[in-house]
Enzyme design. Structure first.
Site, PDB file in Angstrom:
ATOM      1  N   ASP A  13       0.888  -1.217   0.063  1.00  3.67           N
ATOM      2  CA  ASP A  13      -0.042   0.021  -0.099  1.00  3.67           C
ATOM      3  C   ASP A  13       0.883   1.402  -0.075  1.00  3.67           C
ATOM      4  OD1 ASP A  13      -2.309   1.524  -0.024  1.00  3.67           O
ATOM      5  OD2 ASP A  13      -2.979   1.082   2.167  1.00  3.67           O
ATOM      6  N   ARG A  26      -0.567   9.016 -10.081  1.00  4.25           N
ATOM      7  CA  ARG A  26      -0.523   7.858  -9.252  1.00  4.25           C
ATOM      8  C   ARG A  26       0.101   6.572  -9.977  1.00  4.25           C
ATOM      9  NH1 ARG A  26      -3.853   7.567  -5.112  1.00  4.25           N
ATOM     10  NH2 ARG A  26      -4.290   5.447  -5.579  1.00  4.25           N
ATOM     11  N   SER A  58      -7.449  -5.519  -5.919  1.00  2.00           N
ATOM     12  CA  SER A  58      -8.473  -6.220  -5.103  1.00  2.00           C
ATOM     13  C   SER A  58      -9.873  -6.060  -6.002  1.00  2.00           C
ATOM     14  CB  SER A  58      -8.576  -5.357  -3.868  1.00  2.00           C
ATOM     15  OG  SER A  58      -9.411  -4.417  -3.998  1.00  2.00           O
ATOM     16  N   ASN A  61     -10.905  -2.674  -6.127  1.00  2.00           N
ATOM     17  CA  ASN A  61     -10.127  -1.560  -6.868  1.00  2.00           C
ATOM     18  C   ASN A  61     -10.567  -1.080  -8.161  1.00  2.00           C
ATOM     19  OD1 ASN A  61      -6.749  -2.972  -5.662  1.00  2.00           O
ATOM     20  ND2 ASN A  61      -7.852  -1.093  -4.917  1.00  2.00           N
ATOM     21  N   TRP A  62     -11.584  -1.792  -8.806  1.00  2.00           N
ATOM     22  CA  TRP A  62     -12.244  -1.489 -10.123  1.00  2.00           C
ATOM     23  C   TRP A  62     -13.046  -0.299  -9.694  1.00  2.00           C
ATOM     24  CZ3 TRP A  62     -10.909  -4.312 -14.033  1.00  2.00           C
ATOM     25  CH2 TRP A  62     -10.814  -5.529 -13.691  1.00  2.00           C
ATOM     26  N   ARG A 187      -5.100  -2.272   8.482  1.00  2.00           N
ATOM     27  CA  ARG A 187      -6.465  -2.941   8.049  1.00  2.00           C
ATOM     28  C   ARG A 187      -6.000  -4.004   7.104  1.00  2.00           C
ATOM     29  NH1 ARG A 187      -7.828   2.131   6.404  1.00  2.00           N
ATOM     30  NH2 ARG A 187      -7.166   1.748   4.232  1.00  2.00           N
TER      31      ARG A 187
HETATM   32  C1  FPP Z   1      -1.696   0.201  -3.427  1.00  2.00           C
HETATM   33  O1  FPP Z   1      -1.433   1.490  -3.425  1.00  2.00           O
HETATM   34  C2  FPP Z   1      -1.253  -0.386  -4.691  1.00  2.00           C
HETATM   35  C3  FPP Z   1      -2.092  -1.050  -5.589  1.00  2.00           C
HETATM   36  C4  FPP Z   1      -3.518  -0.901  -5.682  1.00  2.00           C
HETATM   37  C5  FPP Z   1      -1.524  -1.596  -6.589  1.00  2.00           C
HETATM   38  C6  FPP Z   1      -0.350  -2.607  -6.319  1.00  2.00           C
HETATM   39  C7  FPP Z   1       0.506  -2.721  -7.421  1.00  2.00           C
HETATM   40  C8  FPP Z   1       1.853  -2.831  -7.703  1.00  2.00           C
HETATM   41  C9  FPP Z   1       2.758  -2.465  -6.497  1.00  2.00           C
HETATM   42  C10 FPP Z   1       2.370  -2.904  -8.946  1.00  2.00           C
HETATM   43  C11 FPP Z   1       2.405  -4.197  -9.749  1.00  2.00           C
HETATM   44  C12 FPP Z   1       2.741  -5.547  -8.968  1.00  2.00           C
HETATM   45  C13 FPP Z   1       2.836  -6.461  -9.439  1.00  2.00           C
HETATM   46  C14 FPP Z   1       3.378  -8.000  -8.796  1.00  2.00           C
HETATM   47  C15 FPP Z   1       3.259  -6.296 -10.931  1.00  2.00           C
HETATM   48  P1  FPP Z   1      -2.504   2.716  -3.411  1.00  2.00           P
HETATM   49  O2  FPP Z   1      -2.692   3.198  -4.888  1.00  2.00           O
HETATM   50  O3  FPP Z   1      -3.841   2.278  -2.642  1.00  2.00           O
HETATM   51  O4  FPP Z   1      -1.716   3.793  -2.635  1.00  2.00           O
HETATM   52  P2  FPP Z   1      -2.510   4.935  -1.698  1.00  2.00           P
HETATM   53  O5  FPP Z   1      -3.087   4.331  -0.606  1.00  2.00           O
HETATM   54  O6  FPP Z   1      -1.247   5.790  -1.256  1.00  2.00           O
HETATM   55  O7  FPP Z   1      -3.494   5.440  -2.718  1.00  2.00           O
END
Ligand code: FPP
Length: 235
Positions: A13, A26, A58, A61-62, A187
């Site tokens: 995260d 982002r 997740s 996430n959509w 969480r």
């Molecule tokens: C959470 O950060 C991260 C994600 C929803 C995407 C995770 C994906 C990667 C690390 C890249 C790809 C991984 C692989 C295995 C190819 P957030 O966007 O929720 O951050 P924030 O809470 O600061 O908004």
């Protein structure tokens, strides 16, 4: 006595905040986050970690903007294409968990191909959770189980915790010993709900793109000193 964490699962995260702090979109944070996966993966063999599971996308996430969702899907495709050879060379076996039905066909074929190409590897097991949600996984498992009961393949009285676990996406994985979440949020966000019943948790403030092998090793060392009781009272 010090114990090793066989299976470590990570909620990666903080990519968005990392990018925002730098005045960048982002997706720049997600790209930096993807690079970290390689560093942590490379730290696993010497640390005794045999299974690394990462939460990449997740079922919730959509709900992000269309730009972010399609950017992430493109990132996953590029990541697979770019990393395949290195993953083979490093002896990494890759598998995906989550519902593939909603994912783009090209992405799914790349995922299938990567699973096949790495299926003989055994140095470390990387599991990527993509369109994954713990409740969704248990629901899909219950549907498959109910179908087997309907067709007479399974008797309701034979449904045990082990049988149910065999229907989950993670049927090939041991339960996680340690779950790490970066970026200061405490969480579990629907990650490995069934499997983490006795996992230890570590919530660290570091944003995922800043999470290093050094910090990973420190958390593993701390885990090694914890006493795990699995609900029992130890003498
Ligand atoms: C959470 O950060 C991260 C994600 C929803 C995407 C995770 C994906 C990667 C690390 C890249 C790809 C991984 C692989 C295995 C190819 P957030 O966007 O929720 O951050 P924030 O809470 O600061 O908004």
């Amino acid at each position: 006595m010090s114990q090793a964490a066989d299976h470590v699962a990570i909620i990666m995260d903080g990519n968005g905040r990392w990018a925002q702090q730098r005045g960048k979109p982002r997706l720049v944070g997600h790209r930096a986050g993807a690079r970290r996966v390689r560093e942590i993966l490379e730290a696993c063999p010497s640390a005794g970690v045999k299974y690394l599971t990462v939460f990449a996308f997740s079922t919730e996430n959509w709900k992000r903007t269309q730009v972010e969702v399609s950017g992430l899907m493109l990132l996953f495709k590029r990541y697979i294409r770019r990393e395949t050879q290195a993953l083979i060379d490093d002896g990494v076996r890759v598998r995906f968990i989550g519902d593939r039905m909603k994912l783009d066909k090209v992405l799914v074929s790349l995922m299938d191909e990567l699973e096949l190409l790495t299926s003989q590897n055994f140095v470390v097991n990387l599991t990527v959770a993509l369109n994954y949600g713990g409740r969704d996984e248990v629901t899909r498992a219950a549907q498959r189980m109910a179908r087997d009961v309907e067709t007479g393949k399974l008797a309701a009285k034979d449904v045990t915790a082990e049988v149910l676990a065999g229907f989950l996406d993670t049927h090939f994985l041991p339960d996680p010993d340690l779950v790490i979440r970066t970026s200061g949020e405490a969480r579990i966000s629907n990650f490995l709900l069934w499997q983490s019943a006795y996992a230890e948790y570590e919530f660290v403030d570091t944003l995922w793109p800043d999470f290093t092998a050094n910090e990973f090793n420190q958390l593993l060392a701390k885990f090694g000193k914890r006493e795990r009781k699995f609900g029992a009272v130890l003498a």
